[in-house]
Design a protein around this motif. Sequence first.
Motif, PDB file in Angstrom:
ATOM      1  N   LEU A   5      26.982 -36.081 -10.152  1.00 22.26           N
ATOM      2  CA  LEU A   5      26.868 -37.232 -11.032  1.00 22.26           C
ATOM      3  C   LEU A   5      28.150 -38.060 -11.062  1.00 22.26           C
ATOM      4  CD1 LEU A   5      25.105 -35.319 -13.929  1.00 22.26           C
ATOM      5  CD2 LEU A   5      24.042 -36.686 -12.124  1.00 22.26           C
ATOM      6  N   TRP A   6      29.266 -37.408 -10.767  1.00 24.63           N
ATOM      7  CA  TRP A   6      30.565 -38.093 -10.720  1.00 24.63           C
ATOM      8  C   TRP A   6      31.504 -37.268  -9.848  1.00 24.63           C
ATOM      9  CZ3 TRP A   6      35.365 -36.239 -12.252  1.00 24.63           C
ATOM     10  CH2 TRP A   6      36.402 -37.181 -12.248  1.00 24.63           C
ATOM     11  N   ARG A   7      32.367 -37.959  -9.127  1.00 24.31           N
ATOM     12  CA  ARG A   7      33.358 -37.273  -8.287  1.00 24.31           C
ATOM     13  C   ARG A   7      34.704 -37.962  -8.448  1.00 24.31           C
ATOM     14  NH1 ARG A   7      30.845 -37.076  -3.536  1.00 24.31           N
ATOM     15  NH2 ARG A   7      30.450 -34.865  -3.707  1.00 24.31           N
ATOM     16  N   ILE A  54      42.640 -31.779  -4.763  1.00 26.92           N
ATOM     17  CA  ILE A  54      41.432 -31.187  -5.317  1.00 26.92           C
ATOM     18  C   ILE A  54      40.372 -32.264  -5.466  1.00 26.92           C
ATOM     19  CG2 ILE A  54      42.589 -29.317  -6.556  1.00 26.92           C
ATOM     20  CD1 ILE A  54      42.298 -31.016  -9.127  1.00 26.92           C
ATOM     21  N   THR A  55      39.130 -31.837  -5.506  1.00 25.08           N
ATOM     22  CA  THR A  55      38.006 -32.700  -5.825  1.00 25.08           C
ATOM     23  C   THR A  55      37.340 -32.129  -7.061  1.00 25.08           C
ATOM     24  OG1 THR A  55      37.664 -33.230  -3.491  1.00 25.08           O
ATOM     25  CG2 THR A  55      35.829 -33.669  -4.980  1.00 25.08           C
ATOM     26  N   VAL A  56      37.102 -32.975  -8.040  1.00 23.15           N
ATOM     27  CA  VAL A  56      36.463 -32.565  -9.286  1.00 23.15           C
ATOM     28  C   VAL A  56      35.119 -33.276  -9.363  1.00 23.15           C
ATOM     29  CG1 VAL A  56      36.680 -32.506 -11.799  1.00 23.15           C
ATOM     30  CG2 VAL A  56      38.728 -32.326 -10.370  1.00 23.15           C
ATOM     31  N   THR A  57      34.050 -32.520  -9.614  1.00 22.73           N
ATOM     32  CA  THR A  57      32.727 -33.128  -9.728  1.00 22.73           C
ATOM     33  C   THR A  57      32.061 -32.726 -11.035  1.00 22.73           C
ATOM     34  OG1 THR A  57      31.727 -31.307  -8.473  1.00 22.73           O
ATOM     35  CG2 THR A  57      32.314 -33.281  -7.236  1.00 22.73           C
ATOM     36  N   VAL A  58      31.268 -33.644 -11.537  1.00 22.05           N
ATOM     37  CA  VAL A  58      30.393 -33.359 -12.665  1.00 22.05           C
ATOM     38  C   VAL A  58      29.000 -33.218 -12.076  1.00 22.05           C
ATOM     39  CG1 VAL A  58      29.378 -34.249 -14.794  1.00 22.05           C
ATOM     40  CG2 VAL A  58      31.828 -34.575 -14.339  1.00 22.05           C
ATOM     41  N   GLN A  61      25.130 -28.477 -13.435  1.00 22.46           N
ATOM     42  CA  GLN A  61      25.574 -27.126 -13.780  1.00 22.46           C
ATOM     43  C   GLN A  61      26.865 -27.133 -14.605  1.00 22.46           C
ATOM     44  OE1 GLN A  61      24.991 -28.162 -10.629  1.00 22.46           O
ATOM     45  NE2 GLN A  61      23.015 -27.194 -10.262  1.00 22.46           N
ATOM     46  N   GLY A  62      27.639 -28.209 -14.547  1.00 21.58           N
ATOM     47  CA  GLY A  62      28.899 -28.286 -15.274  1.00 21.58           C
ATOM     48  C   GLY A  62      29.966 -29.020 -14.486  1.00 21.58           C
ATOM     49  N   LEU A  63      31.213 -28.625 -14.700  1.00 23.19           N
ATOM     50  CA  LEU A  63      32.354 -29.240 -14.012  1.00 23.19           C
ATOM     51  C   LEU A  63      32.828 -28.301 -12.919  1.00 23.19           C
ATOM     52  CD1 LEU A  63      34.666 -31.675 -14.770  1.00 23.19           C
ATOM     53  CD2 LEU A  63      35.982 -29.580 -14.768  1.00 23.19           C
ATOM     54  N   ARG A  64      32.947 -28.823 -11.703  1.00 22.26           N
ATOM     55  CA  ARG A  64      33.364 -28.012 -10.564  1.00 22.26           C
ATOM     56  C   ARG A  64      34.665 -28.563  -9.991  1.00 22.26           C
ATOM     57  NH1 ARG A  64      30.226 -24.527  -7.778  1.00 22.26           N
ATOM     58  NH2 ARG A  64      28.334 -25.543  -8.546  1.00 22.26           N
ATOM     59  N   VAL A  65      35.606 -27.666  -9.738  1.00 24.54           N
ATOM     60  CA  VAL A  65      36.872 -28.016  -9.096  1.00 24.54           C
ATOM     61  C   VAL A  65      36.866 -27.369  -7.718  1.00 24.54           C
ATOM     62  CG1 VAL A  65      39.389 -27.892  -9.220  1.00 24.54           C
ATOM     63  CG2 VAL A  65      38.053 -28.065 -11.331  1.00 24.54           C
ATOM     64  N   ALA A 141      30.544 -39.155 -17.789  1.00 25.57           N
ATOM     65  CA  ALA A 141      29.449 -38.478 -17.092  1.00 25.57           C
ATOM     66  C   ALA A 141      29.190 -37.101 -17.695  1.00 25.57           C
ATOM     67  CB  ALA A 141      29.761 -38.355 -15.603  1.00 25.57           C
ATOM     68  N   LEU A 142      30.242 -36.377 -17.966  1.00 25.67           N
ATOM     69  CA  LEU A 142      30.087 -35.041 -18.549  1.00 25.67           C
ATOM     70  C   LEU A 142      29.561 -35.128 -19.980  1.00 25.67           C
ATOM     71  CD1 LEU A 142      30.351 -32.063 -17.954  1.00 25.67           C
ATOM     72  CD2 LEU A 142      32.752 -32.195 -18.574  1.00 25.67           C
ATOM     73  N   ASP A 143      30.039 -36.108 -20.733  1.00 26.20           N
ATOM     74  CA  ASP A 143      29.569 -36.300 -22.101  1.00 26.20           C
ATOM     75  C   ASP A 143      28.073 -36.624 -22.128  1.00 26.20           C
ATOM     76  OD1 ASP A 143      30.275 -36.253 -24.878  1.00 26.20           O
ATOM     77  OD2 ASP A 143      30.021 -38.433 -24.885  1.00 26.20           O
ATOM     78  N   THR A 144      27.612 -37.416 -21.171  1.00 27.78           N
ATOM     79  CA  THR A 144      26.178 -37.736 -21.075  1.00 27.78           C
ATOM     80  C   THR A 144      25.377 -36.459 -20.857  1.00 27.78           C
ATOM     81  OG1 THR A 144      26.635 -39.949 -20.223  1.00 27.78           O
ATOM     82  CG2 THR A 144      24.453 -39.039 -19.767  1.00 27.78           C
TER      83      THR A 144
END
Length: 149
Positions: A5-7, A54-58, A61-65, A141-144
């Motif tokens: 949903l977001w990167r 690092i790449t952080v994605t929403v 499933q949650g937040l992935r690093v 994105a995470l808040d949504t």
Amino acid sequence: MSEVLWRGRCRSRWALPIAIAGAIGAVAMVALGVAPLALIFVALAVVMLPFIGITVTVEPQGLRVRYLGGVKQLIPLERIESVDATNIVPTRWGGWGYRGSLRVLKVAAVVLRKGDGLVLNLEGGKRFAVTVDDAVDGANALDTLLQTR
């Protein structure tokens, strides 16, 4: 593969030079005939590699690093209570790199530089922070996701 949903990304200014210095140090120690000491320099270089970027994605499933080298860390959505986009100061989180422990200290952070980042407030009073560009968009994105669960 899950839907992203977001990167966001974050690059470190210090990890690559330290990794290169470690590799050069290892070669120098071998050339000087101090091979056992070369292992320390090799270890330094290897330990620094994941923190080059690092790449952080929403994701649903949650937040992935994702660290360089394929190592992944997931903070499950059901463990996240809230998220804030904020200015992260390394000294307030224990320095640069991976700091803390969610299990032992209830606080952990992935800090590659000063600046934009996400702070997740987790169940049980735990906190997780990560420096990442465009942190406001990531927090939104995470808040949504948090509001729709």
